[in-house]
Scaffold this active site. Structure first.
Site, PDB file in Angstrom:
ATOM      1  CB  CYS A  49     -77.692   7.230 103.341  1.00  0.00           C
ATOM      2  SG  CYS A  49     -77.485   8.164 101.887  1.00  0.00           S
ATOM      3  CG  HIS A  97     -81.420   6.726 105.783  1.00  0.00           C
ATOM      4  ND1 HIS A  97     -82.573   5.930 105.391  1.00  0.00           N
ATOM      5  CD2 HIS A  97     -81.088   7.026 104.546  1.00  0.00           C
ATOM      6  CE1 HIS A  97     -82.684   5.803 104.293  1.00  0.00           C
ATOM      7  NE2 HIS A  97     -81.878   6.427 103.544  1.00  0.00           N
TER       8      HIS A  97
END
Length: 513
Positions: free
Chosen positions: A75, A129
């Site tokens: 991510c 993120h």
């Protein structure tokens, strides 16, 4: 599931980018939608199981890229790479524990670029993120005009909120719930969709251009979703993953032991041996059922955003981008997520950033991708064997261990680099120094080569030590400043040319017998 997990990890690299095709002269706003860990389990990608009517409808009036690749299927590295249009070796982010502006360079992001051109930029849900990787602020105030919104209910995502077969609450992988019984009576993506619709309504009367990014958490694990979506996928109708085996001659360094999945309480009860033990088939079926249900749940939230655009009369003045972090006219040739920044910028008539120089740590605005805007004006002419995608993945060791899927920077000892072309996937696993961020081109730990025409499932690794040494010798004369991509591309050409020569010779011998 050696099968089901391997399939998920592999297909994280086949991502989606959909840009709604409204007249160029009317484009103004941008609605940027990103799903988390979405593979090509969508009807518009030919998946006959998936029920994704809203994304499919968007795709029907959009350009769909069937062969888009992330630069690292994790991510934080993936999102940072995509939103800065710089590869992980440039952002120097391979884990979750650094902020590129202080760790690497003060790179301009996609929303920051729009903000500098007078757009109001807004973030809802998981776009960057969260945490150190975006400076605990989602890169505000650089990227966003207002602080980013995060759904309050996300803090319960990994807590014991999943009712098990024993009637108790657990922190499970499979977590279909009665929403009304959840903390605050809601779920993160429901909250994010609510906030995004509210923001769209507030912008409708304003008239000023906006860039609204909406990040949905699903279908990322755990599968904490409204239980009614399971009814779309009766368990008796689910099938196992079609490709259950580890590829022949797969080097151990390439295998991911899916540690994050193993941490869930329902998976722990299965007592699966580490690292290769298979998940029981009945549990595999339930995983696939819950994943598809999570996709449909996410799709429904996308539908709410698209409906809001219609109801507010904003559809024809808004460019809609739909993508994932980890693919109408259709494009089948290779593209990359670093291409997204220059493409969206170009199609919004802001111009694509210039290409980055070979060393770009001090360059704030440039791209390591390419604009795909020309593909909207001209139909794809067919297979282009010259186009390639370049991805990478770190490992702490040559054999699977508990931190193999998400090693911290200090623990990275091996870096895998992969070239994907129309015909081949070629990967080298090489020694890596986490202090200097340098890969040792002469320290090759393992290699992989898959022939896509004959082996579309990438089930047989045909790389060999002999071929590796041959390819390495052929690149000895390259300039010291030649990029890793250039070296690997030349090696791939040498390897495949040698294979073709041997294949022709074999056929000639057979013909003479």
């Amino acid at each position: 599931m050696k099968a089901a997990v391997r399939e998920r990890l592999f297909l994280l690299l086949l991502l989606t980018l959909t840009v709604a095709s409204v007249p160029w002269t009317e484009r103004k706003n941008v609605l940027f939608i990103i799903a988390d860990d979405l593979r090509t389990s969508l009807g518009c990608y030919g998946d006959t199981v998936a029920k994704s009517p809203n994304v499919d409808q968007l795709a029907s009036k959009s350009q769909v890229f069937l062969n888009a690749h992330a630069q690292q299927a994790v991510c934080a590295p993936s999102r940072t790479s995509m939103l800065t249009s710089r590869r992980p070796d440039t952002t120097r982010l391979y884990d979750f524990n650094s902020y590129w502006r202080v760790h690497s360079g003060n790179y301009t992001t996609l929303p920051q670029h729009f903000k500098s051109k007078g757009y109001t930029t807004m973030s809802v849900g998981k776009v960057f993120h969260p945490g150190i990787a975006s400076n605990h602020t989602d890169d505000y105030p650089y990227s966003w005009s207002v602080p980013a919104y995060h759904p309050a209910s996300f803090k319960f995502e990994k807590q014991k909120v999943c009712k098990g077969d024993d009637g108790e609450l657990h922190a499970n992988l499979l977590c279909a719930v009665n929403v009304s019984e959840q903390p605050a009576g809601t779920l993160p993506d429901l909250e994010s969709a609510d906030e995004a619709v509210t923001l769209l309504k507030s912008r409708a009367a304003d008239g000023a251009p906006f860039f609204l990014a909406v990040g949905f958490h699903k279908p990322h694990i755990p599968f904490r979703i409204p239980q009614e979506y399971l009814s779309l996928y009766p368990l008796e109708d689910m099938s196992l993953a079609p490709d259950p085996d580890v590829p022949k001659l797969l080097p151990p360094v390439a295998y991911n032991p899916w540690t994050d999945v193993r941490k869930r309480e329902d998976v722990q009860k299965l007592n699966i041996s580490f690292p290769y033990g298979p998940i029981p088939k009945d549990f595999q079926l339930r995983i696939r059922q819950h994943y598809y249900a999570a996709v449909s749940y996410m799709d429904a939230q996308v539908g709410r955003l698209l409906s809001a655009l219609d109801e507010l009369g904003m559809t024809n003045s808004t460019m809609v981008v739909f993508t994932s972090d980890h693919d109408a006219k259709v494009v089948r040739n290779m593209v990359e997520l670093v291409d997204l920044f220059p493409t969206v910028s170009s199609m919004a008539d802001l111009g694509a950033p210039k290409s980055c120089p070979r060393v770009s740590l001090q360059v704030e605005l440039c791209t390591e991708g390419k604009s795909l805007a020309p593909t909207f004006r001209h139909a794809e002419k067919g297979k282009n064997a010259e186009l390639l995608a370049f991805s990478q993945y770190p490992r702490p060791a040559d054999a699977p261990q508990v931190n193999s899927d998400l090693p911290d920077l200090k623990d990275i000892k091996v870096m895998g680099y992969s070239l994907r072309t129309w015909d081949y996937r070629y990967t080298l696993w090489m020694g890596f120094d986490p202090q200097t961020f340098q890969v040792n081109l002469t320290d090759v730990h393992a290699g992989e080569l898959y022939m896509m025409e004959d082996d579309p499932g990438q089930d047989t690794n045909v790389y060999s030590d002999f071929e590796r040494s041959l390819a390495t010798r052929k690149t000895d004369g390259l300039s010291r400043v030649a990029s890793l991509q250039e070296r690997m591309k030349l090696q791939l050409l040498r390897l495949t040319a040698g294979m073709k020569t041997r294949t022709r010779a074999k056929h000639d011998r057979l013909g003479r017998v």
